[in-house]
Design an enzyme around this catalytic site. Structure first.
Site, mmCIF file in Angstrom:
data_model
loop_
_atom_site.group_PDB
_atom_site.id
_atom_site.type_symbol
_atom_site.label_atom_id
_atom_site.label_comp_id
_atom_site.label_asym_id
_atom_site.label_seq_id
_atom_site.Cartn_x
_atom_site.Cartn_y
_atom_site.Cartn_z
ATOM 1 N N SER A 127 6.011 11.061 11.090
ATOM 2 C CA SER A 127 5.695 10.325 9.867
ATOM 3 C C SER A 127 4.195 10.285 9.612
ATOM 4 C CB SER A 127 6.311 8.926 9.939
ATOM 5 O OG SER A 127 7.713 9.017 10.027
ATOM 6 N N LYS A 179 9.996 -9.241 -10.749
ATOM 7 C CA LYS A 179 8.992 -9.877 -9.898
ATOM 8 C C LYS A 179 9.621 -10.236 -8.544
ATOM 9 C CE LYS A 179 5.200 -11.868 -8.612
ATOM 10 N NZ LYS A 179 4.055 -11.035 -8.224
#
Length: 328
Positions: A127, A179
């Site tokens: 990664s 949100k």
């Protein structure tokens, strides 16, 4: 007071003065070496001796990778130090934050534009750690190194059912429908899932694009690589994710053969955040040992922080972790 007593007192005073001056001379000498070491990054074991000479620098990228100013500053010093003729990036890490890998990649690319840089993979380089590796111009790995995992992950926990069972209700007021989504307190809806998929897809495209740009030999295997799978070192060599199987000596040979770095240079460890005081402490300890006396200064030992132990994966991560409990 007799004449003999006066002579004895004078001798003791002279002996004390000589001892003080000897100690001051040693401290001044070691301080000068430490100052030189701080400028060039330090010698093997941070001993402070033999520094200021041409050498191959070794830096270590291990554990969880985040954005690091001290690492950035060290790489800047490496880039500007004329005594550093090449750099080995020793990697042993499962990855870290996507932004941490991005910062590492950019800093290593800038370094590689100035001097030869090669990566040597240890047990694991996946990664964000692999992202750092492709910033170099040559990658060496062990046959059984775990590498690859080219991808991005965004995780969150859904504890809404648990809260209902224990009688806890979470109230909230949002400024917008998306949100703080996704939230661990409510099941994910289609809009929140689509949002996170867009984030992951954008970062994944960026990551894969860098692999295609930096590892041209791997382009034919991009569809397999895009799955985010891991590879052994041998498999990675077959698909073009790395250049060679071996150890640090293979990288050094590449420096000599491909980049015309002088042979026989010593490899010296550089560490981020190494200050004059820490070099002075290590230098005085080394000097004391060489003189066969007790250590003059105790070096500080910094314990690594297991930052994944007590925190969830919040944000975009580029890290290989089949089970979070196994990440240490």
């Amino acid at each position: 007071m007799t004449l003999d007593s006066d002579i004895l007192i004078d001798r003791r005073r002279l002996k004390r003065r000589l001892t003080v001056w000897r100690v001051l001379a040693i401290v001044a000498f070691v301080a000068a070496l430490a100052f030189a070491g701080a400028r060039s990054g330090g010698d093997d074991g941070a001993s402070g001796f033999g520094i200021g000479r041409d050498h191959i620098a070794r830096i270590t990228i291990s554990g969880f990778i985040g954005d690091s100013k001290s690492r950035h500053d060290m790489l800047e010093k490496l880039r500007k130090d004329d005594n550093v003729k090449a750099v080995i990036v020793s990697v042993d890490s499962p990855g870290g934050t996507t932004t941490g890998g991005e910062a590492l990649y950019e800093d290593l690319r800038e370094l590689a534009n100035a001097k030869p840089v090669a990566a040597v993979f240890g047990t694991m380089a996946t990664s964000a750690a692999y992202l750092g590796g492709i910033a170099t111009d040559y990658i060496v790995a062990r046959g059984n190194t775990i590498t690859g995992s080219v991808g991005v992950i965004f995780q969150w926990a859904d504890v809404s059912e648990l809260l209902g069972k224990v009688g806890v209700k979470v109230d909230e007021v949002r400024s917008g429908a998306l949100k703080a989504k996704p939230s661990p307190f409510t099941p994910v809806d289609d809009a929140a899932r689509a949002l996170t998929e867009q984030l992951v897809k954008d970062s994944q495209g960026w990551f894969v694009g860098l692999v295609a740009e930096r590892r041209k030999a791997a382009v034919s295997s991009l569809e397999d690589i895009k799955t985010g799978r891991i590879y052994t070192g041998r498999q990675a060599a077959q698909v073009g994710l790395i250049d060679a199987i071996g150890d640090e000596q293979v990288a050094i040979k590449w420096f000599t053969d491909a980049r015309k770095v002088p042979s026989g240079l010593k490899v010296r460890d550089w560490k981020p955040g190494q200050s004059v005081s820490s070099l002075l402490s290590a230098s005085m300890s080394s000097l004391a040992l060489k003189l066969g006396v007790a250590s003059l200064v105790d070096a500080a030992v910094l314990e690594g922080l297991d930052i994944l132990k007590d925190r969830p994966l919040d944000g975009l991560f580029s890290i290989w972790h089949p089970q979070l409990s196994n990440v240490r």
